[in-house]
Write an enzyme that holds these catalytic residues in place. Sequence first.
Site, PDB file in Angstrom:
ATOM      1  N   GLU A 102      55.079  61.138  51.274  1.00 59.23           N
ATOM      2  CA  GLU A 102      54.390  61.692  49.991  1.00 59.23           C
ATOM      3  C   GLU A 102      55.192  63.035  49.576  1.00 59.23           C
ATOM      4  OE1 GLU A 102      52.473  60.218  47.938  1.00 59.23           O
ATOM      5  OE2 GLU A 102      51.563  58.759  49.336  1.00 59.23           O
ATOM      6  N   ARG A 117      37.202  57.883  43.501  1.00 60.21           N
ATOM      7  CA  ARG A 117      36.754  56.431  43.007  1.00 60.21           C
ATOM      8  C   ARG A 117      35.742  55.975  43.727  1.00 60.21           C
ATOM      9  NH1 ARG A 117      37.716  51.383  44.295  1.00 60.21           N
ATOM     10  NH2 ARG A 117      39.209  51.895  46.059  1.00 60.21           N
ATOM     11  N   CYS A 119      42.947  61.270  51.570  1.00 57.31           N
ATOM     12  CA  CYS A 119      44.230  61.550  51.819  1.00 57.31           C
ATOM     13  C   CYS A 119      44.845  62.784  51.224  1.00 57.31           C
ATOM     14  CB  CYS A 119      45.076  60.220  51.488  1.00 57.31           C
ATOM     15  SG  CYS A 119      44.718  58.842  52.705  1.00 57.31           S
ATOM     16  N   HIS A 131      51.623  57.796  53.689  1.00 52.11           N
ATOM     17  CA  HIS A 131      50.908  56.477  53.662  1.00 52.11           C
ATOM     18  C   HIS A 131      51.656  55.246  54.364  1.00 52.11           C
ATOM     19  CE1 HIS A 131      48.252  58.456  50.439  1.00 52.11           C
ATOM     20  NE2 HIS A 131      47.374  57.752  51.113  1.00 52.11           N
TER      21      HIS A 131
END
Length: 207
Positions: free
Chosen positions: A82, A92, A143, A169
Amino acid sequence: MTTDLLLTGFEPFDGAAVNESWEAVRRATSLLRSAGVAVEVLELPVEFGRAGNLLTAAVRKHRPSLVVAVGLAAGRTGITPERVAVNVRDARIPDNAGASPVDEQVVAGGPVGYFSTLPIKAMVAALDGVPGSVSQTAGTYVCNDVFYALQHLLARDGGLAGIRGGFVHVPAADALDTATTGRGLARMIEVALRTEVDASRAGGAEH
């Protein structure tokens, strides 16, 4: 004994039996230790705040040269370091403690974002046929929460000067088997340990 690397993954979440990030960490750790790298590992809870706090404590305890936090990105097909952590929590689904923050800051009053201090493009170049690319977003779930907490710690705590860190990831096992993911992760970390200035190569995205 000097610690070269602190490597973390996550426990299972959202009803899953395993979390591929932890499986990748386990496999990569075995390979790295065989190569002489002094590795400390930590399995983090999928919980806003608590995961970052545990990582912070581990960094202060071990004071490694490098910190690499690893998480699962189901739907991706390769290993993706990332580029940037953002100061937002927007869930979510609930975390494993039932929390569902919406539009909250990871660190109240903190900067909008932090860049990784890992050589992310050199790491991708080292994958040698294993699928991977630079990612421009770590999402807004746990994360990213851990990624932001880590970069905030390394940027603000002068006693940890010189420690580099970031987030990677990994995909689900149905996209890339965990043995291959573990090998790829180990290669990326080996490059990160010996590379302080990132490669100058394209790694951007149009969306």
